[in-house]
Motif scaffolding. Structure first.
Motif, short mmCIF file in Angstrom:
data_model
loop_
_atom_site.label_atom_id
_atom_site.label_comp_id
_atom_site.label_asym_id
_atom_site.label_seq_id
_atom_site.Cartn_x
_atom_site.Cartn_y
_atom_site.Cartn_z
N ALA A 150 5.07 -3.58 2.99
CA ALA A 150 6.25 -2.68 2.65
C ALA A 150 6.35 -1.39 3.56
O ALA A 150 7.61 -0.99 3.78
CB ALA A 150 6.11 -2.25 1.24
N HIS A 151 5.43 -0.87 4.13
CA HIS A 151 5.36 0.00 5.08
C HIS A 151 4.67 -0.29 6.10
O HIS A 151 3.39 0.27 6.27
CB HIS A 151 4.75 1.35 4.44
N PRO A 152 4.87 -1.21 7.26
CA PRO A 152 4.06 -1.47 8.18
C PRO A 152 4.00 -0.63 9.38
O PRO A 152 2.92 -0.63 10.17
CB PRO A 152 5.04 -2.93 8.92
N GLY A 153 4.67 0.54 9.20
CA GLY A 153 4.40 1.54 10.35
C GLY A 153 5.13 1.34 11.64
O GLY A 153 5.87 0.58 11.84
N PRO A 154 5.02 2.41 12.52
CA PRO A 154 5.90 2.39 13.84
C PRO A 154 5.13 1.18 14.63
O PRO A 154 4.04 0.83 14.44
CB PRO A 154 5.38 3.75 14.17
N THR A 155 6.27 0.95 15.79
CA THR A 155 5.53 -0.21 16.74
C THR A 155 5.50 0.37 18.02
O THR A 155 5.17 -0.36 18.95
CB THR A 155 6.50 -1.27 16.46
N THR A 156 5.65 1.54 18.14
CA THR A 156 5.33 2.36 19.56
C THR A 156 4.49 3.83 19.15
O THR A 156 4.70 4.13 17.93
CB THR A 156 6.58 2.51 20.25
N GLY A 157 4.06 4.31 20.15
CA GLY A 157 3.54 5.59 19.92
C GLY A 157 2.23 5.61 19.29
O GLY A 157 1.64 4.53 19.17
N VAL A 158 2.09 6.61 18.52
CA VAL A 158 0.81 6.78 17.65
C VAL A 158 1.01 6.55 16.41
O VAL A 158 2.35 6.54 15.97
CB VAL A 158 0.16 8.22 17.83
N VAL A 159 0.08 6.19 15.47
CA VAL A 159 0.27 6.34 14.10
C VAL A 159 0.68 7.74 13.37
O VAL A 159 -0.33 8.64 13.52
CB VAL A 159 -0.83 5.53 13.40
N GLY A 160 1.61 7.66 12.62
CA GLY A 160 1.72 8.98 11.82
C GLY A 160 1.39 8.93 10.40
O GLY A 160 0.29 8.38 10.11
N GLY A 161 1.99 9.54 9.60
CA GLY A 161 1.95 9.43 8.09
C GLY A 161 0.46 10.04 7.67
O GLY A 161 0.08 10.00 6.36
N GLY A 162 -0.01 10.90 8.65
CA GLY A 162 -1.05 11.82 8.03
C GLY A 162 -2.50 11.29 7.99
O GLY A 162 -3.33 11.60 7.45
N LEU A 163 -2.45 10.14 8.48
CA LEU A 163 -3.91 9.16 8.52
C LEU A 163 -4.74 9.75 9.33
O LEU A 163 -4.47 10.35 10.46
CB LEU A 163 -3.41 7.80 8.83
N ASP A 164 -6.06 9.75 8.85
CA ASP A 164 -6.83 10.49 9.40
C ASP A 164 -8.07 9.16 9.95
O ASP A 164 -8.36 8.44 9.22
CB ASP A 164 -7.79 11.25 8.56
N PHE A 165 -8.07 9.21 11.15
CA PHE A 165 -8.95 8.17 11.77
C PHE A 165 -10.48 8.53 12.17
O PHE A 165 -11.24 8.00 12.80
CB PHE A 165 -8.34 7.47 12.96
N SER A 166 -10.74 10.04 11.89
CA SER A 166 -11.93 10.37 12.38
C SER A 166 -13.15 9.79 11.85
O SER A 166 -13.14 9.32 10.53
CB SER A 166 -11.94 11.85 12.34
N LEU A 167 -14.53 9.81 12.29
CA LEU A 167 -15.51 8.97 11.85
C LEU A 167 -15.92 9.69 10.50
O LEU A 167 -16.39 9.00 9.54
CB LEU A 167 -16.67 8.87 12.69
N GLU A 168 -15.77 10.95 10.33
CA GLU A 168 -16.20 11.48 9.40
C GLU A 168 -15.19 11.96 8.11
O GLU A 168 -15.28 12.69 7.38
CB GLU A 168 -17.08 13.18 9.76
N ARG A 169 -14.22 11.15 8.47
CA ARG A 169 -12.95 11.16 7.27
C ARG A 169 -13.46 11.05 5.90
O ARG A 169 -14.50 10.35 5.82
CB ARG A 169 -11.71 10.41 7.62
N SER A 170 -12.83 11.65 5.08
CA SER A 170 -12.95 11.43 3.33
C SER A 170 -12.39 10.12 3.35
O SER A 170 -10.93 10.18 3.46
CB SER A 170 -12.60 12.45 2.66
N ALA A 171 -13.10 9.32 2.86
CA ALA A 171 -12.44 8.03 2.30
C ALA A 171 -11.57 7.91 1.22
O ALA A 171 -12.04 8.74 0.23
CB ALA A 171 -13.52 6.64 2.10
N SER A 172 -10.32 7.32 1.09
CA SER A 172 -9.54 7.27 -0.09
C SER A 172 -10.10 5.73 -0.71
O SER A 172 -9.68 4.79 -0.08
CB SER A 172 -8.05 7.13 0.32
#
Length: 784
Positions: A150-172
């Motif tokens: 339903a929300h595949p995200g953008p097809t260019t540039g970087v991923v937005g939506g406030g997603l955290d990709f850091s190794l030490e991110r707090s998992a949801s």
């Protein structure tokens, strides 16, 4: 109404809503049955799991959900992993004050219902109603796939939506009906997380499977030949004599992470060596100890070989061959020699902390040869084992260094055995899952290490001083003229690492020369004794003790330099450090080896020359698969050499590991790995690494194929564009420059061709390196 009165009412309303919402699935689909997936459910499409479902999971889910660092501990590597579900408790926790309970798939619980008792929650529908609609609505796995659709995200540039990709991110980790809140607040958080959605065909296949109740046939059984080999090796590992039992314990404590395979098995199925309460011929009942060195709590432990039931992933894949030649070799080393084992050692904390005492009855030369024969595997234990994760765990080593080994030497065996027997207490390692004190143990182990090094220095001074042994290159193991494990290269990638055969790349700043006591301590400190579920004290003490072991390997290298140049080389490795830290490379004050090197030098730069002489000595056995001059297509060698020759500050903007896909019109596509070597003034500090960086000294190593389990970026270009790529990297001056660079060359997380490129790279990896290859991990992919 006052705030003091209002807040309790708000809290009660929230709690009441949560209670009402918490029963919605129960009202719609009946109560949950935690035994629902205690066995694989049958169904018309049971066979589709292996044929159609698991391949999709491997390509799209396992790339993030495998091993100890799988987000939410959700492992898509097998049906049992999916049925187990997920957990809100991470395995890796650098702040954990108390040791955690282990949660190893296939070890710490046998059934899904037992995982529920260990606070794992389901991702499949476990409610009474098992209709397709119920299986999709109450199944978190389907809900997360549907959210991505339903929300595949953008097809260019970087991923937005406030997603955290850091190794030490707090998992949801939404459990049960928390999924509705997650869908509302994190619409971009569907699966695959931060990557393109599945294709229509892939999504339909998984949706049908989940709607049908996730059926799966029993896993395939090993071939008749493999079962025959298992029986042969289980007989070998379970002899009744004390000598056989002690050797088998030693072998197990070194091979428990291995993916074993049989050299004459055409299907090359992988197996694991485990401890069992039951002997061969009976069903395996695994000993569930925290570590392989812990007591099995049974009178007699048996060593059994069981099939590997999970997808092979690169980050934990450590292949090890079993053959008739291997069995004969171990008999020659351990079982045929005339020595006696009069008693079996125990499993106390003291035994676990000191393998030199535990295995004192086994010949030192045999133990060293056991590890040397497969030295890459031995070193790979701390590279691919549980310890090697995160910046703080890895900042104890430099970004690239060569590793060679002290030659097994009969003239040293007797005095070394005597030294280890006399000073075994000095060699004990920090152990135990819950260490609450840091500074006191650090000081204690520093004193023990210094005392051991003084004893060792005396032994060496006696040997070299009396001219019984020359301090020359004959001390370096040449692989007996046939073993390519004699020379290794270790790469650090900031928060992960790799080890490969060969002396790869240009001359590095440092090298380690490793002898038996050092090799054994590295293994027990970081592999056999390490508890990934241990508390912060255990983890930090293990990390800090590794400082001593690194310095010991560097000391061994320095002793081959002219005595007048040793301190200068050492000080160049530890710029800005105190004198006491620099002296630790020699084992502290008073332990400097005064014997002069017998290596002949022709230039003033002995360190550089020694590196070259090591390469020459080991030339006949060097593995050259990662040499561009040998294995890169001739038309690409010149621009790739230019790329590998770049040095300096522009490289600091590159990621640690990038996979370069080069298309040749009308010809094959090739994969290369770009490894950034980040320069440091010193790596003796637990904290403050950024202050030690020297970007003006950064280099890059370019190798054919895939090196590194965790690529940070994919670049794709035509062969004719390689010179432009080289120029673009030379011109990098800022993060903005890199953004423009990535826009042109990178296959970003958002790219519509991301999965096609990923599939192509992994398929080529499997074809070109079929024994070593596994599914790569995308948890460290950049979003720049």
């Amino acid at each position: 109404m006052s705030k003091r009165i209002l807040w309790p009412i708000v809290i009660l309303l929230v709690a009441a809503c949560a209670t009402l919402a918490g029963g919605r699935f129960d009202k719609l689909f009946g109560p949950a049955d935690p035994t629902r997936f205690d066995a694989r459910p049958a169904g018309p499409a049971s066979g589709d799991y292996v044929r159609a479902v698991q391949p999709i999971l491997d390509r799209r889910c396992v790339v993030c959900h495998a091993c100890n660092d799988a987000p939410c501990q959700f492992k898509a590597t097998s049906w049992e992993g999916i049925a187990r579900g997920a957990s809100k408790t991470p395995v890796y926790d650098a702040t954990r004050l108390l040791a955690a309970e282990p949660s190893r798939l296939y070890v710490d619980a046998d059934k899904t219902s037992q995982w529920r008792e260990l606070d794992f929650f389901p991702v499949l529908n476990e409610h009474a109603v098992q209709t397709p609609e119920a299986n999709k609505t109450a199944g978190l796995m389907h809900r997360l796939l549907a959210l991505k659709k339903a929300h595949p995200g953008p097809t260019t540039g970087v991923v937005g939506g406030g997603l955290d990709f850091s190794l030490e991110r707090s998992a949801s980790c939404p459990a049960g009906e928390e999924i509705a809140h997650y869908e509302r607040t994190a619409p971009m958080g569907g699966m695959p997380f931060g990557l393109p959605a599945l294709s229509t065909t892939e999504n339909d296949t998984l949706t049908r499977w989940l709607a049908d109740g996730a059926p799966a046939a029993a896993p395939p059984t090993p071939t008749a030949l493999a079962l025959q080999r298992v029986a042969q090796w289980e007989r070998f590992f379970n002899g009744d004599s004390l000598k056989e039992q002690l050797f088998s314990r030693y072998a197990y404590e070194h091979l428990f992470l291995a993916h074993l395979w049989f050299d004459d098995d055409p299907q090359r199925q992988f197996f694991k060596l485990v401890r069992s309460e039951t002997p061969p011929g009976e069903p395996v009942r695994i000993v569930r100890s925290r570590r392989p060195v812990d007591s099995p709590e049974v009178d007699r432990v048996y060593y059994r070989i069981v099939p590997e039931r999970e997808t092979i992933v690169d980050k934990t894949h450590m292949p090890y061959v079993l053959s008739a030649q291997r069995m004969a070799r171990w008999r020659e080393l351990f079982l045929d020699p005339a020595y006696e084992v009069t008693r079996l050692p125990g499993y106390s904390a003291q035994d676990a902390a000191n393998p030199f005492s535990t295995f004192a009855a086994l010949p030192v030369n045999a133990r060293y040869r056991f590890m040397l024969d497969e030295a890459e595997f031995t070193i790979m234990g701390f590279i691919k084992g549980p310890v090697c994760r995160g910046q703080m765990a890895l900042n104890v080593i430099r970004d690239r260094f060569w590793v060679v080994f002290v030659a097994p030497e009969k003239r040293f065996d007797e005095p070394l055995s005597a030294l280890l027997a006399r000073d075994a207490n000095l060699l004990r390692l920090p152990t135990g899952s819950s260490n609450t004190n840091l500074l006191v143990p650090w000081a204690q182990y520093a004193r023990l290490e210094n005392e051991y090094l003084k004893s060792r220095s005396s032994l060496l001074a006696n040997a070299f001083g009396k001219k019984r042994v020359k301090l020359d290159l004959d001390l370096i193991w040449n692989g007996d003229g046939r073993n390519d494990n004699a020379a290794l290269t270790v790469f650090r990638h900031y928060d992960s690492a790799s080890v490969v055969k060969g002396l790869v790349g240009d001359t590095p700043r440092t090298a380690w020369v490793i002898g038996y006591p050092l090799l054994e301590r590295i293994h027990y400190l970081l592999v056999a004794d390490y508890d990934v579920y241990g508390n912060v004290g255990h983890q930090l003490n293990s990390r800090m003790y590794m400082d001593f072991l690194r310095m010991e390997g560097e000391f061994n290298f320095i002793t081959l330099l002219p005595r007048a140049q040793r301190e200068a080389v050492r000080d160049a490795w530890y710029r800005g450090d105190s004198r006491s830290t620099r002296e630790q490379v020699y084992g502290g004050p008073g332990t400097t080896l005064t014997a002069e090197s017998a290596v002949r030098y022709k230039t003033a730069d002995a360190r550089q020359e020694l590196m070259g002489q090591l390469k020459t000595r080991l030339g006949p056995v060097l593995d050259t698969r990662l040499d561009l001059a040998v294995n890169a297509p001739p038309a690409l060698r010149a621009p790739l050499r230019e790329l590998a020759a770049i040095q300096g500050e522009s490289l600091q903007w590159l990621p640690e590991v990038a996979l370069l896909v080069v298309d040749t019109p009308g010809g094959p596509t090739n994969t290369f790995t770009l490894l950034r070597n980040t320069a440091h003034a010193s790596v003796s500090h637990l904290l403050g690494e950024r202050k030690e960086l020297r970007p003006e000294e950064d280099t890059v190593t370019v190798v054919p194929g895939v090196v590194g389990s965790y690529p940070n970026a994919f670049y794709r270009l035509d062969a004719a564009q390689l010179p432009a790529l080289v120029d673009a990297i030379r011109q990098l001056r800022s993060e903005q420059d890199y953004t423009a660079f990535a826009q042109r060359w990178a296959v970003r997380r958002t790219s519509p061709v991301f999965w096609a490129v990923s599939d192509d790279v992994i398929a080529r990896y499997m074809r070109s390196q079929p024994l070593e290859a596994g599914v790569l991990d995308y948890n460290r992919l950049e979003n720049r």
